[in-house]
Design an enzyme around this catalytic site. Structure first.
Site, PDB file in Angstrom:
ATOM      1  N   HIS A   1     -11.095 -80.542 -66.824  1.00  0.00           N
ATOM      2  CA  HIS A   1     -12.184 -80.081 -65.966  1.00  0.00           C
ATOM      3  C   HIS A   1     -13.266 -81.154 -65.974  1.00  0.00           C
ATOM      4  O   HIS A   1     -13.411 -81.907 -66.924  1.00  0.00           O
ATOM      5  CB  HIS A   1     -12.720 -78.762 -66.536  1.00  0.00           C
ATOM      6  CG  HIS A   1     -13.721 -78.066 -65.668  1.00  0.00           C
ATOM      7  ND1 HIS A   1     -15.045 -78.460 -65.595  1.00  0.00           N
ATOM      8  CD2 HIS A   1     -13.606 -76.981 -64.859  1.00  0.00           C
ATOM      9  CE1 HIS A   1     -15.702 -77.652 -64.783  1.00  0.00           C
ATOM     10  NE2 HIS A   1     -14.856 -76.744 -64.315  1.00  0.00           N
TER      11      HIS A   1
ATOM     12  N   ASP B   1     -11.577 -78.178 -75.474  1.00  0.00           N
ATOM     13  CA  ASP B   1     -12.177 -77.304 -74.470  1.00  0.00           C
ATOM     14  C   ASP B   1     -11.340 -76.029 -74.419  1.00  0.00           C
ATOM     15  O   ASP B   1     -10.224 -76.026 -73.895  1.00  0.00           O
ATOM     16  CB  ASP B   1     -12.193 -78.006 -73.115  1.00  0.00           C
ATOM     17  CG  ASP B   1     -12.740 -77.123 -71.992  1.00  0.00           C
ATOM     18  OD1 ASP B   1     -13.110 -75.966 -72.259  1.00  0.00           O
ATOM     19  OD2 ASP B   1     -12.773 -77.600 -70.839  1.00  0.00           O
TER      20      ASP B   1
ATOM     21  N   LYS C   1     -15.958 -66.325 -69.150  1.00  0.00           N
ATOM     22  CA  LYS C   1     -14.507 -66.377 -68.957  1.00  0.00           C
ATOM     23  C   LYS C   1     -13.779 -65.512 -69.986  1.00  0.00           C
ATOM     24  O   LYS C   1     -12.548 -65.455 -69.977  1.00  0.00           O
ATOM     25  CB  LYS C   1     -14.012 -67.821 -69.020  1.00  0.00           C
ATOM     26  CG  LYS C   1     -14.574 -68.722 -67.922  1.00  0.00           C
ATOM     27  CD  LYS C   1     -14.021 -70.121 -68.011  1.00  0.00           C
ATOM     28  CE  LYS C   1     -14.780 -71.087 -67.108  1.00  0.00           C
ATOM     29  NZ  LYS C   1     -14.577 -70.821 -65.679  1.00  0.00           N
TER      30      LYS C   1
ATOM     31  N   GLN D   1     -10.573 -71.983 -71.031  1.00  0.00           N
ATOM     32  CA  GLN D   1      -9.508 -71.264 -70.343  1.00  0.00           C
ATOM     33  C   GLN D   1      -8.483 -70.652 -71.289  1.00  0.00           C
ATOM     34  O   GLN D   1      -7.558 -69.977 -70.836  1.00  0.00           O
ATOM     35  CB  GLN D   1      -8.794 -72.209 -69.368  1.00  0.00           C
ATOM     36  CG  GLN D   1      -9.660 -72.723 -68.241  1.00  0.00           C
ATOM     37  CD  GLN D   1     -10.045 -71.638 -67.253  1.00  0.00           C
ATOM     38  OE1 GLN D   1      -9.375 -70.613 -67.134  1.00  0.00           O
ATOM     39  NE2 GLN D   1     -11.139 -71.850 -66.546  1.00  0.00           N
TER      40      GLN D   1
ATOM     41  N   CYS E   1     -13.126 -78.215 -59.640  1.00  0.00           N
ATOM     42  CA  CYS E   1     -13.795 -79.125 -60.591  1.00  0.00           C
ATOM     43  C   CYS E   1     -12.764 -79.842 -61.467  1.00  0.00           C
ATOM     44  O   CYS E   1     -12.974 -80.029 -62.663  1.00  0.00           O
ATOM     45  CB  CYS E   1     -14.803 -78.384 -61.446  1.00  0.00           C
ATOM     46  SG  CYS E   1     -16.202 -77.752 -60.514  1.00  0.00           S
TER      47      CYS E   1
END
Length: 643
Positions: free
Chosen positions: A360, A437, A463, A440, A601
């Site tokens: 991202h 990261d 999220k 997600q 993105c």
């Protein structure tokens, strides 16, 4: 209704018969719609016992509740907080986390107990009237007496699937359950699951749905211009009823263009259960205060709730200490924090940073800016045509100049699940630090930082079915304490003079000023909710739903799937021949289906796959096969119009 008592102390037979007939009219078609309880009738000789059982539990509304032997010292509270295991439609026994239907939902979570330290995966009871599954929050306990487990909890045995008004010793209800088990009721289809070849899914016969029934039906798959019924292979997974869970999310009752909302934009943001909404409202109604530095009651309540939320994040990620959890606005701020503190002070010209092609923009731009500023080299791990990390190419990038590896655990654009543990191990072997990261990944799979062993990990609350504007940065405690503060101001200092400033250790040194207190607490409630359902069960169900949707999507001529890695989370990116992505998104919106179109993105990975934009439906545990069917049918209609 009330009944008259005759001379022998028994209820009037006519009243019983009337009540029994009202009940049998609501039963499936296999049962008679009218019966007689007179001694010379024998249509249903056990119905009198059934009616008597109902009468002893109250009105006909008792079909939706369970009679409980409530201790005399427990008085129903005057308030009810749906979302903390207590339904507004049933009796509220204070802030114990118990409900009438499942009184042990949330019970037993003493912060000093073993269960509390383990998390909340062990308690799977749900309130079927209002199935919100947030567990007992210690910050809402104002000394309410505890329920008597012997007298109350024994009336419910979820694992044995008793009927709503059944007790363990009642042979009549056991016999009735046995009879109903052989009947396909009008409330739901019974499906055999291949756990050991002969087990059958449990059913709640007088309730609309079973909270643990896995949505595994055969599906109508459109072939050409007609429907052709095909059998979907059974997927071995925990029972999970997304349709029931969906009731916890108020926004999913919305309509769009007169159609029920189908939320397939979960990779952008997830919807919020009522337990999260209620918890934030409760904070502003009962706890609102700044934290840590006041002597009054509300400050104590707010501070306790805020730090309890930090404890929940720590448990959720399996961190070693709450000192390793820093509240930030989201994953983006967490990455920028590391870049602006550790990166600024530890990287110098010639050093190298490795990112993957899947990233991202939030995990590219901060490092590119830092590289441009300090003369660093940014290197990229390539992926294959399916969107999978090429570990052998990654190994070639690692060298003595590698100082940092920053990568995503799950791609937001393709859904690819990366081999995170292996990537971390290889980076550490080269002497580099690692940032993951997890924006997600945390909503789809168990993320254990002690197992993965990154130096930092970031995620966003919105999220994870929590509020916007809140997230967390995990960092190893010693490393955080070595890092310079990110921002300066109140709350992050031990002592200030005009000659010298002494900073707090982590996490306070990174939480300058008044933070997002209410939403941090809301994030804690979201973690409660997800953990109550069980992240493993969520992941299994979503995997089934992804396979279901992928199979149907691939049946449509002209669809090109973007990202076909073997290991994927619940993201489907695609293009449809003959239509722009915006046209597809608009057509889906007319049917109430919300998807994301654009570059998400993540322009580098889409360009690697030969496209600039995609249509991206992304799934969550409150989505159903019916939602997928609506999505698929709309795409077929587009193909019919064009061709």
């Amino acid at each position: 209704m009330s009944t008259n008592i005759n001379n022998n102390g028994l209820p009037n037979i006519d009243d019983l018969q009337l009540l029994a007939n009202e009940l049998f009219k609501a039963l499936p078609n296999e049962f008679p719609k009218e019966i007689s309880l007179s001694p010379d009738k024998s249509e249903h000789p056990r119905a009198a016992k059934l009616a008597e059982t109902i009468l002893h539990t109250g009105s006909s509304d008792s079909l939706n509740q369970v009679p409980l032997a409530v201790p005399s010292n427990v008085q129903p509270a005057q308030h009810s907080f749906s979302g903390f295991g207590v339904s507004p439609s049933v009796i509220d026994y204070g802030n114990t986390g118990a409900s009438v239907l499942y009184p042990n939902a949330g019970a037993g979570f003493d912060p000093q107990s073993e269960n509390y330290s383990k998390g909340i995966h062990d308690n799977q009871n749900l309130n079927l009237n209002n199935p919100q599954t947030g567990f007992y929050d210690i910050n809402l306990n104002n000394g309410t007496p505890q329920l008597n487990e012997e007298s109350i909890f024994s009336s419910i045995a979820l694992n044995n699937q008793y009927l709503p008004f059944q007790t363990e010793s009642s042979s009549f209800e056991i016999e009735l359950q046995t009879a109903l088990a052989s009947v396909d009721t009008q409330f739901r289809k019974r499906v055999d699951f291949p756990f050991n070849g002969n087990e059958t899914a449990a059913a709640y016969y007088f309730l609309e749905q079973n909270p643990f029934a896995f949505d595994r039906r055969s599906s109508n798959i459109i072939v050409g211009n007609s429907f052709d019924t095909k059998e979907i292979p059974l997927f071995k997974a925990t029972h999970f009823d997304a349709a029931l869970v969906k009731k916890d999310f108020p926004i999913l009752n919305e309509t769009v263009n007169g159609k029920p909302l189908v939320w397939f934009d979960n990779a952008a943001t997830t919807q919020k259960p009522k337990s999260v909404i209620d918890r934030i409202a409760y904070f502003y109604e009962h706890e609102n205060s700044n934290i840590h530095r006041a002597a009054h009651e509300l400050a104590a309540r707010a501070s306790d709730a805020y730090e309890a939320a930090r404890e929940k994040v720590k448990t959720f990620l399996n961190a070693n200490s709450v000192n390793e959890i820093v509240f930030v606005r989201g994953a983006t701020e967490g990455i920028n924090l590391v870049a602006s503190t550790w990166g600024e002070h530890n990287l110098s010209s010639g050093d190298e940073i490795i990112v993957s092609n899947l990233e991202h923009h939030a995990n590219i731009v901060p490092w590119k800016r830092l590289a441009d500023k300090k003369g660093l080299k940014l290197r990229v791990i390539p992926v294959d045509d399916d969107g999978q990390i090429l570990l052998d190419e990654y190994a070639k990038l690692l060298n003595s100049k590698t100082r940092l590896v920053a990568f995503t655990q799950v791609s937001n654009a393709l859904g690819t699940v990366t081999p995170a543990k292996k990537i971390v191990e290889m980076a550490h072997a080269a002497g580099a630090k690692v940032l993951i990261d997890g924006a997600q990944s945390v909503s789809h799979m168990k993320v254990d930082v002690q197992h993965l062993n990154p130096d930092w990990l970031v995620f966003s609350g919105h999220k994870l079915f929590g509020p916007t504007g809140i997230g967390a940065l995990y960092g190893k405690e010693n490393l955080l304490n070595e890092m310079e503060p990110y921002q300066s101001g109140g709350n992050m200092i031990q002592d200030v003079t005009f000659e010298e400033i002494k900073y707090h250790k982590a996490p306070n040194r990174f939480e300058a000023g008044t933070g997002n207190i209410a939403d941090a607490i809301g994030l804690g409630a979201a973690i409660d909710y997800v953990s109550k359902l069980g992240i493993e069960a969520i992941g299994q169900y979503e995997h089934f739903l992804l396979e279901y949707a992928t199979r149907l999507l691939k049946e449509i001529p002209g669809v090109r799937l973007i990202g076909t890695a073997k290991d994927k989370a619940s993201v489907l990116s695609f293009n449809l021949q003959g239509y722009s992505n915006d046209q597809v998104g608009q057509a889906l919106n007319r049917e109430g289906v919300a998807v994301r179109t654009g570059h998400h993105c993540a322009q580098p990975i889409l360009r690697r796959m030969g496209v600039e934009t995609t249509v991206r439906p992304s799934l969550a545990f409150y989505n159903t096969t019916e939602d997928v069917d609506t999505f698929i049918k709309t795409l077929w209609e587009l193909k019919k119009v064009k061709f």
